[in-house]
Design a protein around this motif. Structure first.
Motif, PDB file in Angstrom:
ATOM      1  N   MET A  78       7.812  71.993 -33.240  1.00  0.00           N
ATOM      2  CA  MET A  78       8.335  70.843 -33.466  1.00  0.00           C
ATOM      3  C   MET A  78       7.799  69.824 -32.722  1.00  0.00           C
ATOM      4  O   MET A  78       7.504  68.741 -32.965  1.00  0.00           O
ATOM      5  CB  MET A  78       9.653  70.766 -33.354  1.00  0.00           C
ATOM      6  N   GLY A  79       7.677  70.072 -31.360  1.00  0.00           N
ATOM      7  CA  GLY A  79       7.113  69.163 -30.589  1.00  0.00           C
ATOM      8  C   GLY A  79       5.642  68.667 -30.860  1.00  0.00           C
ATOM      9  O   GLY A  79       5.566  67.393 -31.202  1.00  0.00           O
ATOM     10  N   PRO A  80       4.752  69.497 -30.743  1.00  0.00           N
ATOM     11  CA  PRO A  80       3.347  68.979 -31.309  1.00  0.00           C
ATOM     12  C   PRO A  80       3.482  68.277 -32.505  1.00  0.00           C
ATOM     13  O   PRO A  80       2.603  67.522 -32.947  1.00  0.00           O
ATOM     14  CB  PRO A  80       2.609  70.360 -31.245  1.00  0.00           C
ATOM     15  N   LEU A  81       4.113  68.884 -33.632  1.00  0.00           N
ATOM     16  CA  LEU A  81       4.294  68.375 -34.880  1.00  0.00           C
ATOM     17  C   LEU A  81       4.614  66.706 -34.863  1.00  0.00           C
ATOM     18  O   LEU A  81       4.125  65.984 -35.510  1.00  0.00           O
ATOM     19  CB  LEU A  81       5.060  69.021 -35.953  1.00  0.00           C
ATOM     20  N   SER A  82       5.741  66.464 -34.125  1.00  0.00           N
ATOM     21  CA  SER A  82       6.158  65.106 -34.000  1.00  0.00           C
ATOM     22  C   SER A  82       5.222  64.489 -33.308  1.00  0.00           C
ATOM     23  O   SER A  82       5.141  62.966 -33.325  1.00  0.00           O
ATOM     24  CB  SER A  82       7.663  65.127 -33.155  1.00  0.00           C
ATOM     25  N   ASP A  83       4.390  64.790 -32.288  1.00  0.00           N
ATOM     26  CA  ASP A  83       3.225  64.034 -31.593  1.00  0.00           C
ATOM     27  C   ASP A  83       2.183  63.572 -32.640  1.00  0.00           C
ATOM     28  O   ASP A  83       1.759  62.728 -32.391  1.00  0.00           O
ATOM     29  CB  ASP A  83       2.862  64.728 -30.473  1.00  0.00           C
ATOM     30  N   ARG A  84       1.800  64.557 -33.524  1.00  0.00           N
ATOM     31  CA  ARG A  84       0.927  64.245 -34.380  1.00  0.00           C
ATOM     32  C   ARG A  84       1.217  63.480 -35.721  1.00  0.00           C
ATOM     33  O   ARG A  84       0.482  62.468 -36.001  1.00  0.00           O
ATOM     34  CB  ARG A  84       0.398  65.824 -34.915  1.00  0.00           C
ATOM     35  N   PHE A  85       2.300  63.850 -36.223  1.00  0.00           N
ATOM     36  CA  PHE A  85       2.693  63.031 -37.515  1.00  0.00           C
ATOM     37  C   PHE A  85       3.886  62.232 -37.338  1.00  0.00           C
ATOM     38  O   PHE A  85       4.232  61.447 -38.182  1.00  0.00           O
ATOM     39  CB  PHE A  85       3.094  64.293 -38.474  1.00  0.00           C
ATOM     40  N   GLY A  86       4.628  62.085 -36.260  1.00  0.00           N
ATOM     41  CA  GLY A  86       5.659  61.119 -36.058  1.00  0.00           C
ATOM     42  C   GLY A  86       6.905  61.791 -35.907  1.00  0.00           C
ATOM     43  O   GLY A  86       7.125  63.083 -36.468  1.00  0.00           O
ATOM     44  N   ARG A  87       8.050  61.126 -35.556  1.00  0.00           N
ATOM     45  CA  ARG A  87       9.262  61.664 -35.224  1.00  0.00           C
ATOM     46  C   ARG A  87      10.020  61.760 -36.725  1.00  0.00           C
ATOM     47  O   ARG A  87      10.676  62.784 -36.989  1.00  0.00           O
ATOM     48  CB  ARG A  87      10.201  60.959 -34.225  1.00  0.00           C
ATOM     49  N   ARG A  88       9.924  60.683 -37.638  1.00  0.00           N
ATOM     50  CA  ARG A  88      10.743  60.738 -38.593  1.00  0.00           C
ATOM     51  C   ARG A  88      10.413  61.565 -39.501  1.00  0.00           C
ATOM     52  O   ARG A  88      11.507  62.528 -40.123  1.00  0.00           O
ATOM     53  CB  ARG A  88      10.452  59.462 -39.282  1.00  0.00           C
ATOM     54  N   PRO A  89       9.200  62.156 -40.079  1.00  0.00           N
ATOM     55  CA  PRO A  89       9.191  63.032 -41.164  1.00  0.00           C
ATOM     56  C   PRO A  89       9.305  64.499 -40.610  1.00  0.00           C
ATOM     57  O   PRO A  89       9.861  65.285 -41.281  1.00  0.00           O
ATOM     58  CB  PRO A  89       7.211  63.259 -41.260  1.00  0.00           C
ATOM     59  N   VAL A  90       9.326  64.822 -39.131  1.00  0.00           N
ATOM     60  CA  VAL A  90       9.689  65.946 -38.691  1.00  0.00           C
ATOM     61  C   VAL A  90      11.222  66.061 -38.730  1.00  0.00           C
ATOM     62  O   VAL A  90      11.624  67.264 -39.097  1.00  0.00           O
ATOM     63  CB  VAL A  90       9.187  66.237 -37.171  1.00  0.00           C
ATOM     64  N   LEU A  91      11.996  64.837 -38.260  1.00  0.00           N
ATOM     65  CA  LEU A  91      13.358  65.063 -38.450  1.00  0.00           C
ATOM     66  C   LEU A  91      13.863  65.168 -39.990  1.00  0.00           C
ATOM     67  O   LEU A  91      14.611  66.204 -40.098  1.00  0.00           O
ATOM     68  CB  LEU A  91      13.946  63.606 -37.907  1.00  0.00           C
ATOM     69  N   LEU A  92      13.160  64.669 -40.746  1.00  0.00           N
ATOM     70  CA  LEU A  92      13.534  64.623 -42.315  1.00  0.00           C
ATOM     71  C   LEU A  92      13.624  66.159 -42.738  1.00  0.00           C
ATOM     72  O   LEU A  92      14.260  66.659 -43.390  1.00  0.00           O
ATOM     73  CB  LEU A  92      12.814  63.792 -43.215  1.00  0.00           C
ATOM     74  N   GLY A  93      12.420  66.785 -42.494  1.00  0.00           N
ATOM     75  CA  GLY A  93      12.270  68.145 -42.772  1.00  0.00           C
ATOM     76  C   GLY A  93      13.133  69.094 -42.279  1.00  0.00           C
ATOM     77  O   GLY A  93      13.571  70.004 -42.815  1.00  0.00           O
ATOM     78  N   GLY A  94      13.103  68.825 -40.842  1.00  0.00           N
ATOM     79  CA  GLY A  94      14.144  69.789 -39.913  1.00  0.00           C
ATOM     80  C   GLY A  94      15.565  69.540 -40.446  1.00  0.00           C
ATOM     81  O   GLY A  94      16.260  71.000 -40.696  1.00  0.00           O
ATOM     82  N   LEU A  95      16.064  68.459 -40.935  1.00  0.00           N
ATOM     83  CA  LEU A  95      17.596  68.231 -40.977  1.00  0.00           C
ATOM     84  C   LEU A  95      17.662  68.794 -42.660  1.00  0.00           C
ATOM     85  O   LEU A  95      18.723  69.382 -42.822  1.00  0.00           O
ATOM     86  CB  LEU A  95      17.792  66.918 -40.959  1.00  0.00           C
ATOM     87  N   GLY A  96      16.882  68.613 -43.362  1.00  0.00           N
ATOM     88  CA  GLY A  96      16.808  69.306 -44.607  1.00  0.00           C
ATOM     89  C   GLY A  96      16.991  70.676 -44.651  1.00  0.00           C
ATOM     90  O   GLY A  96      17.817  71.501 -45.348  1.00  0.00           O
ATOM     91  N   LEU A  97      16.126  71.124 -43.757  1.00  0.00           N
ATOM     92  CA  LEU A  97      16.220  72.715 -43.753  1.00  0.00           C
ATOM     93  C   LEU A  97      17.702  73.121 -43.063  1.00  0.00           C
ATOM     94  O   LEU A  97      18.153  74.269 -43.513  1.00  0.00           O
ATOM     95  CB  LEU A  97      15.137  73.192 -42.696  1.00  0.00           C
ATOM     96  N   HIS A  98      17.917  72.459 -42.066  1.00  0.00           N
ATOM     97  CA  HIS A  98      19.611  73.025 -41.480  1.00  0.00           C
ATOM     98  C   HIS A  98      20.549  72.918 -42.835  1.00  0.00           C
ATOM     99  O   HIS A  98      21.477  73.674 -42.630  1.00  0.00           O
ATOM    100  CB  HIS A  98      19.686  71.972 -40.569  1.00  0.00           C
ATOM    101  N   ALA A  99      20.635  71.783 -43.409  1.00  0.00           N
ATOM    102  CA  ALA A  99      21.554  71.667 -44.327  1.00  0.00           C
ATOM    103  C   ALA A  99      21.593  72.829 -45.497  1.00  0.00           C
ATOM    104  O   ALA A  99      22.806  73.451 -45.887  1.00  0.00           O
ATOM    105  CB  ALA A  99      21.528  70.405 -44.895  1.00  0.00           C
ATOM    106  N   LEU A 100      20.433  73.062 -46.059  1.00  0.00           N
ATOM    107  CA  LEU A 100      20.198  74.143 -47.018  1.00  0.00           C
ATOM    108  C   LEU A 100      20.817  75.518 -46.362  1.00  0.00           C
ATOM    109  O   LEU A 100      21.362  76.242 -47.029  1.00  0.00           O
ATOM    110  CB  LEU A 100      18.628  74.287 -47.379  1.00  0.00           C
ATOM    111  N   ALA A 101      20.171  75.700 -45.254  1.00  0.00           N
ATOM    112  CA  ALA A 101      20.503  77.147 -44.507  1.00  0.00           C
ATOM    113  C   ALA A 101      22.202  77.149 -44.221  1.00  0.00           C
ATOM    114  O   ALA A 101      22.724  78.361 -44.266  1.00  0.00           O
ATOM    115  CB  ALA A 101      19.881  77.202 -43.173  1.00  0.00           C
ATOM    116  N   GLY A 102      22.625  75.898 -43.995  1.00  0.00           N
ATOM    117  CA  GLY A 102      24.238  75.906 -43.825  1.00  0.00           C
ATOM    118  C   GLY A 102      24.863  76.290 -44.935  1.00  0.00           C
ATOM    119  O   GLY A 102      25.916  76.921 -44.752  1.00  0.00           O
ATOM    120  N   VAL A 103      24.466  75.775 -46.229  1.00  0.00           N
ATOM    121  CA  VAL A 103      25.076  76.137 -47.455  1.00  0.00           C
ATOM    122  C   VAL A 103      25.004  77.616 -47.582  1.00  0.00           C
ATOM    123  O   VAL A 103      26.015  78.486 -48.069  1.00  0.00           O
ATOM    124  CB  VAL A 103      24.483  75.455 -48.574  1.00  0.00           C
ATOM    125  N   GLY A 104      23.870  78.288 -47.424  1.00  0.00           N
ATOM    126  CA  GLY A 104      23.725  79.748 -47.381  1.00  0.00           C
ATOM    127  C   GLY A 104      24.607  80.449 -46.358  1.00  0.00           C
ATOM    128  O   GLY A 104      25.102  81.558 -46.758  1.00  0.00           O
TER     129      GLY A 104
END
Length: 417
Positions: A78-104
């Motif tokens: 996540m660190g290099p991804l956020s340095d390359r593509f920005g903080r916002r897209p990495v946040l959106l993807g990670g938080l979506g994954l967290h919420a979906l896994a939480g339902v599971g």
């Protein structure tokens, strides 16, 4: 990274987003608060979960350890991804994954499935925490960043205070699945906040952040930096003690000391209140004592908590009041260490804040994972294993604060900056 590498890797800087300090503190509270929400809210439900799914103590501890292991390792991506593509897209993807896994997790039919999905939640949590810490470095110098971080961590303390109380009420009234569903809902609401309100904070993307050569060179610079190592050692030690409390306290307070789940939730809420007071103390100590001076005071508080807990465990009937005071003292010190440590660890790397944040967080999480495994093997429902673990952690905290941090605690920029 050499000067020539930096010139080809970095596009022109864009203006920093117009965010007030209060807006940044709110964002930090939610993004960093996802960690205690995910680790703390379900704790009052843990004995009930273990009983309903027919799991042993070690398997119950894996619901925490698996989360921490994936959380630590995922930060390195996540660190290099956020340095390359920005903080916002990495946040959106990670938080979506967290919420979906939480339902599971809330629907998991057995312990093995639950542990696997908790590990997936840890990956999403990694994106939230890495990007939050890097965002502070995007917007502030280390000295200012520590004070803003203390405000954000105060908000984290509010979430940590309410989480166990809510978890205890939900577990007692609706069962452990309701507590897990509340964690998923928290991730979804944080995702909505980022999507609707949080702009990109990274002033310039590092186009070579994922390239093997530059990544290896910058990683080596980060890991060699004495300030990075000092601050990372401090936050790993203090978080290690917190994991001792999180992993062992449900079984000690509910089992050995006889508290109801809702009462245990109040105990954890009171500890969060002490942590919040620590973050307020940090905000006042840093201008007067500096980062290194503030954590020495915090180290004394943490050490006092560890010693008192050990003293309580030596008694035939450990007093609840003494255990509570020891708990409060340790987390008060933790509230001083975390803002200073998280800002200090990335302070020397303004153009590699994501990578520095990732490595610092990964080391912290791997230490916590090892401690969680050890607690799973040694916990017997009594206070003694918890007290010994906390005393050792507090000894490490005060030792690092008075040696490594005292010598190397003021961030200095490097070539990677």
């Amino acid at each position: 990274m050499s000067g020539s590498d930096a010139s080809t890797a970095l596009p022109a800087a864009v203006p920093a987003p117009r965010l007030t300090e209060a807006q940044v503190a709110l964002a930090l509270s939610l993004l960093l608060g996802l960690q205690p929400l995910t680790t703390d809210l379900y704790l009052p439900a843990l004995p009930l979960l273990r009983h309903e799914l027919g799991a042993g103590m070690a398997a119950a501890q894996l619901t925490m350890s698996a989360l921490l292991l994936s959380f630590g390792l995922a930060q390195l991506l996540m660190g290099p991804l956020s340095d390359r593509f920005g903080r916002r897209p990495v946040l959106l993807g990670g938080l979506g994954l967290h919420a979906l896994a939480g339902v599971g997790v809330a629907l998991a039919p057995d312990m093995a499935t639950l542990i696997l999905l908790r590990a997936v939640q840890g990956v999403g949590m990694a994106a939230s925490v890495v990007c939050a810490r890097a965002m502070v470095r995007d917007l502030y110098e280390p000295f200012e960043g520590a004070q803003v971080m203390s405000r954000g961590l105060f908000g984290l303390g509010v979430i940590a205070m309410l989480g166990p109380v809510l978890g205890g009420v939900l577990a007692a009234s609706l069962g452990w699945r309701a507590a897990m569903a509340a964690v998923a809902l928290g991730g979804a609401l944080t995702l909505l906040f980022v999507w609707r309100t949080l702009p990109e904070s990274l002033p310039r993307r590092n186009l070579q952040a994922l390239n093997a050569g530059p990544l290896a060179r910058t990683t080596a610079e980060v890991l060699r930096h004495p300030g990075f190592r000092a601050w990372t050692a401090l936050i790993s030690a203090t978080y290690g003690g917190l994991i001792v409390l999180l992993a062992g306290s449900p079984f000690v307070y509910i089992g050995a000391l006889g508290l109801a789940p809702w009462a245990y939730g109040l105990v954890m809420a009171s500890a969060s209140g002490s942590y919040m007071l620590g973050t307020l103390a940090c905000r006042r100590l840093v201008p007067r004592r500096g980062l290194a001076g503030a954590v020495r005071i915090g180290g004394v508080m943490s050490f006092a908590g560890g010693l008192l807990m050990l003293a309580c465990a030596s008694l035939t009937q450990p007093p609840l009041a003494g255990v509570l005071v020891a708990h409060w003292l340790y987390v008060f010190g933790h509230g001083i260490h975390q803002p200073c440590g998280q800002a200090g660890a990335v302070g020397a790397f303004p153009q590699a804040a994501g990578l520095a944040s990732a490595w610092s967080g990964c080391i912290l999480a791997l230490v916590a994972f090892a401690i969680g495994l050890g607690m799973g093997r040694t916990m017997n429902g009594q206070l003694a294993p918890l007290a010994v673990g906390l005393a050792l952690a507090s000894l490490a905290v005060i030792g690092v604060a008075f040696t490594l941090v005292r010598r190397h605690g003021e961030p200095r920029h490097t070539a990677a900056a």
